[in-house]
Design a protein around this motif. Structure first.
Motif, PDB file in Angstrom:
ATOM      1  N   TYR A   1      14.943 -92.016 -20.242  1.00 55.46           N
ATOM      2  CA  TYR A   1      15.229 -90.806 -19.469  1.00 55.46           C
ATOM      3  C   TYR A   1      16.072 -89.782 -20.208  1.00 55.46           C
ATOM      4  CZ  TYR A   1      20.052 -92.016 -18.427  1.00 55.46           C
ATOM      5  OH  TYR A   1      21.382 -92.271 -18.549  1.00 55.46           O
ATOM      6  N   ARG A   2      16.721 -90.190 -21.300  1.00 56.95           N
ATOM      7  CA  ARG A   2      17.455 -89.215 -22.109  1.00 56.95           C
ATOM      8  C   ARG A   2      17.602 -89.773 -23.514  1.00 56.95           C
ATOM      9  NH1 ARG A   2      22.893 -90.983 -23.009  1.00 56.95           N
ATOM     10  NH2 ARG A   2      23.389 -92.644 -21.553  1.00 56.95           N
ATOM     11  N   SER A   3      17.848 -88.893 -24.465  1.00 57.40           N
ATOM     12  CA  SER A   3      18.012 -89.319 -25.843  1.00 57.40           C
ATOM     13  C   SER A   3      19.227 -88.649 -26.438  1.00 57.40           C
ATOM     14  CB  SER A   3      16.802 -88.926 -26.674  1.00 57.40           C
ATOM     15  OG  SER A   3      15.726 -89.752 -26.382  1.00 57.40           O
ATOM     16  N   SER A   4      19.816 -89.309 -27.402  1.00 60.09           N
ATOM     17  CA  SER A   4      20.888 -88.663 -28.160  1.00 60.09           C
ATOM     18  C   SER A   4      20.514 -88.769 -29.621  1.00 60.09           C
ATOM     19  CB  SER A   4      22.223 -89.348 -27.950  1.00 60.09           C
ATOM     20  OG  SER A   4      22.298 -89.897 -26.689  1.00 60.09           O
ATOM     21  N   ALA A   5      21.113 -87.912 -30.406  1.00 62.09           N
ATOM     22  CA  ALA A   5      20.805 -87.916 -31.822  1.00 62.09           C
ATOM     23  C   ALA A   5      22.043 -88.269 -32.612  1.00 62.09           C
ATOM     24  CB  ALA A   5      20.303 -86.552 -32.251  1.00 62.09           C
ATOM     25  N   VAL A   6      21.819 -88.948 -33.719  1.00 61.12           N
ATOM     26  CA  VAL A   6      22.912 -89.169 -34.658  1.00 61.12           C
ATOM     27  C   VAL A   6      22.834 -88.058 -35.696  1.00 61.12           C
ATOM     28  CG1 VAL A   6      23.797 -90.710 -36.442  1.00 61.12           C
ATOM     29  CG2 VAL A   6      22.998 -91.639 -34.276  1.00 61.12           C
ATOM     30  N   VAL A   7      23.981 -87.483 -36.025  1.00 64.18           N
ATOM     31  CA  VAL A   7      24.040 -86.409 -37.017  1.00 64.18           C
ATOM     32  C   VAL A   7      25.155 -86.740 -37.996  1.00 64.18           C
ATOM     33  CG1 VAL A   7      23.182 -84.600 -35.485  1.00 64.18           C
ATOM     34  CG2 VAL A   7      25.625 -85.124 -35.545  1.00 64.18           C
ATOM     35  N   LEU A   8      25.286 -85.934 -39.034  1.00 61.69           N
ATOM     36  CA  LEU A   8      26.457 -86.055 -39.890  1.00 61.69           C
ATOM     37  C   LEU A   8      27.540 -85.178 -39.291  1.00 61.69           C
ATOM     38  CD1 LEU A   8      25.188 -85.770 -43.569  1.00 61.69           C
ATOM     39  CD2 LEU A   8      25.971 -87.810 -42.373  1.00 61.69           C
ATOM     40  N   ALA A   9      28.722 -85.740 -39.083  1.00 60.96           N
ATOM     41  CA  ALA A   9      29.863 -84.920 -38.693  1.00 60.96           C
ATOM     42  C   ALA A   9      30.739 -84.795 -39.931  1.00 60.96           C
ATOM     43  CB  ALA A   9      30.623 -85.594 -37.563  1.00 60.96           C
TER      44      ALA A   9
END
Lengths: 279, 403
Positions: B173-181
């Motif tokens: 129902y939802r997604s999150s993304a991994v990014v570079l911080a």
């Protein structure tokens, strides 16, 4: 019915609730996890899980690491606690009052919060490092290292061990020490001949509690320890929760139980000896 | 004799206490049971209900239990969505059971499984939220109900490929993304590809950290991205153990990195572990969940100079799934709720509240939302490697951490 028989029956009835409780919450789970640990996952039963425990390089390192941390923590905790207890028993003054009032504080701080505090205090950019920076002192690595776990264990265990030991030392009659002093015994002699033997039982109790507490600890080793080797508690959680190998985790739990029972044996033997002596 | 009397008194007192306690427990259980059977029999559609004695009145709403776990932002999300849903559907009530992250979400799954094995039905857990590993575990244990568009029309809004990944057993129902911080005051030109990132790590020893992959998704995402770098795209949707043989190159890269990462091989625990290191300036670049970074920037827990950057190939994000308990007797009510969760209206709330990606395909969202994700969603990849994730963690522990 004879009086002794009646008493014996009464006694049995009295101990039965605690026996049942012990059976349900200690004995049966241990037997269950032992049975689980023997299953090899293919329907059969063998010792392959234990074999893995001692042949896998990482697992062996974990066991040695756990024992090392436990022994070092126990030695340091008992050294500090015993010295504190002795100092509080045989000295007086403002400092003693102050120690007596404050040494219990760590007992009232929840483990996770204390661990987080230690991370902030001892980390690479933590408070201590910042305070020592102007003095030109660089801290060695404390967090994510075994030193961090040992420091946390000292923090968690000293209050309880000190409490036990100081109550034992308070129980030593002053007359014994005074009479020994009158006959010309030196400080060391008084300690070795009278004080230590008279508090030895409690010392053993404190050692047992610290040992069991450290060997099964989780929070501090999880947050403060290195990624490898791990304390058995952390590794057990990983094997059980992350790798989902229940049988392997059961084998580790049973092995930890065996380690604890070695100390438990000395503890029970000493307590049983006391019962006989009191009769 | 006196002593015996005393012990008898003590014993009877104890028995009384135990009896009183168990009576209380029994009473509560009875209440709970009757409440449960009442509400189920009140369901207009529960033909399977086994208590015909209770009169069914359609005025009473059906209440089902929804167990979920996560950080505070997940709780805030459901606190917003559930009232919205209940306003639209007065026949269904949702009982929220929130288990804070790390407070034992595993036992919830164990409870579902235990209830099934003991023949106790759903164990009063009708809907459950968790990650992909629990979805595949539950599919293996046969505890999830298969879902289709006849019960949940809005299921059609989801990318069919994503549904195929979970064999229609769960709703992403939802997604999150991994990014570079990264800290923009120290890093002026952040890496844009994975190989640039690996070079950067080697040129700046000790300034990069990723968390132990078994303790949090952002570290796990970094590890899987390195392992699947250069492998065919199909492999990230393949849970066949044969793929494991292809990991060797990736693992040797990770082993090499060991001496260049923070503290020459320290991998903090949990997603928050690396964020803490970034916040106090010990490291300069970390992989992190975009929603956590945005939230902590908002709360001033991270310095303003922290910025985010997606790389190509993108770090794998992951959907969060909702699973329906197969043995639940309130599946129609649950389906109604799931249909609402997948409506564009609810998805818009999810996107704004969680700073995440919608679970449904962007083309079903409003134009404003489609514009918002222009350029961002391209780098977003969903991995689905099933149980292999566990194998990765195991091998990471022995090859990388304990090398």
């Amino acid at each position: 019915m004879r009086k002794e028989v009646k008493q014996a029956i009464g006694g049995l009835i009295m101990v039965s609730p605690s026996f049942v409780l012990l059976l349900v919450i200690v004995v049966i789970p241990i037997v269950q996890s032992f049975v689980t640990s023997l299953s090899n996952g293919e329907g059969g039963y063998d010792l392959s899980r234990y074999q893995f425990l001692f042949t896998d390089k990482g697992m062996r390192a974990n066991i040695f690491f756990t024992l090392k941390v436990t022994v070092v923590s126990c030695a340091l905790v008992l050294l500090v606690s015993y010295s504190l207890a002795l100092y509080m028993r045989f000295s007086s003054g403002k400092l003693v009052d102050w120690i007596r009032k404050t040494y219990m504080i760590p007992l009232f701080i929840p483990g996770v919060i204390a661990t987080y505090g230690l991370m902030n205090l001892l980390g690479n950019h933590g408070w201590l490092a910042r305070l020592l920076l102007p003095l030109g002192i660089a801290l060695p690595r404390l967090i994510f290292d075994e030193k961090g776990i040992v420091i946390a264990n000292i923090w968690f265990n000293i209050p309880f061990a000190t409490m036990l030991l100081s109550s034992a030392l308070t129980g030593i009659p002053a007359s014994i020490i005074e009479s020994a002093r009158d006959t010309g015994a030196g400080k060391l002699r008084i300690f070795l001949r009278f004080i230590f033997p008279l508090s030895y039982k409690t010392f053993l109790v404190a050692l047992t509690f610290v040992f069991m507490g450290v060997i099964g600890s989780f929070t501090a080793p999880f947050l403060l320890g290195p990624n490898a080797p791990q304390m058995l508690g952390v590794s057990m959680q990983q094997v059980f929760g992350v790798f989902q190998e229940r049988e392997q985790a059961a084998a580790m739990a049973f092995f930890t139980f065996l380690l604890c029972s070695v100390l438990g044996y000395f503890y029970i033997r000493s307590m049983a000896g006391e019962e006989v002596a009191n009769r | 004799m006196v002593r015996l009397k005393k012990s008898l008194t003590a014993l009877s007192a104890l028995t009384l206490t135990v009896a009183a306690l168990s009576a209380c427990g029994g009473k509560n259980d009875a209440n709970a049971n009757s409440a449960a059977s009442d509400s189920s029999s009140n369901s207009p559609s529960s033909s399977a209900s086994s208590s015909p004695s209770a009169p069914s009145s359609s005025a009473e709403p059906v209440q089902f239990s929804f167990y979920f776990t996560g950080s505070q932002n997940v709780k805030d999300l459901w606190d917003t969505l559930i009232p919205m849903f209940e306003k639209q559907n007065d026949k269904v009530k949702v009982k929220e059971v929130y288990i804070p992250s790390g407070a034992g979400a595993e036992p919830t799954y164990d409870r579902i499984l235990a209830a099934k094995k003991a023949g106790k039905g759903s164990g009063d857990i009708d809907l459950y939220e968790d990650g992909i590993n629990v979805v595949s575990q539950g599919t293996k244990d046969d505890v999830w109900a298969p879902l289709d568009t006849s019960g949940i029309p809005n299921l059609a809004n989801i990318d069919p490929k994503t549904m195929a990944d979970v064999s229609n057993m769960a709703v992403p129902y939802r997604s999150s993304a991994v990014v570079l911080a990264y800290d923009s005051s120290k890093v002026s030109a952040p890496p844009k590809t994975l190989s640039e990132l690996l070079d950067w790590i080697k040129q700046n020893p000790g300034k990069f950290a990723y968390n132990d992959p078994s303790t949090g998704g952002s570290g796990s995402s970094f590890v899987t991205t390195v392992l699947y770098d250069g492998l065919p795209e199909d492999d990230i949707h393949d849970s066949d153990p044969a793929v494991m043989a292809k990991w060797d190159a990736g693992f040797s890269k990770l082993k090499d990195l060991n001496k260049f990462v923070y503290g020459k091989g320290i991998y903090p625990k949990k997603n928050q572990g690396t964020l803490d290191l970034l916040a106090n300036g010990e490291v300069e670049i970390i992989p992190a969940w975009s929603d956590m970074v945005l939230q902590q920037l908002g709360e001033k827990l991270l310095p303003d100079t922290v910025k985010m950057q997606q790389i190509t190939p993108g770090f794998n994000g992951g959907p969060t799934y909702l699973m329906v308990n197969k043995l639940s007797d309130k599946q129609d009510a649950v389906n109604q709720f799931l249909d609402f969760v997948l409506s564009p209206e609810a998805q818009e709330v999810i996107v704004t509240k969680m700073n995440g990606f919608p679970g449904i395909e962007l083309s079903n969202m409003s134009q404003a939302m489609q514009d918002k994700f222009k350029g961002v969603s391209e780098g977003f990849r969903t991995f689905n490697i099933g149980d292999l994730g566990t194998e990765i963690n195991k091998r990471w522990q022995s090859d990388v951490a304990a090398q």
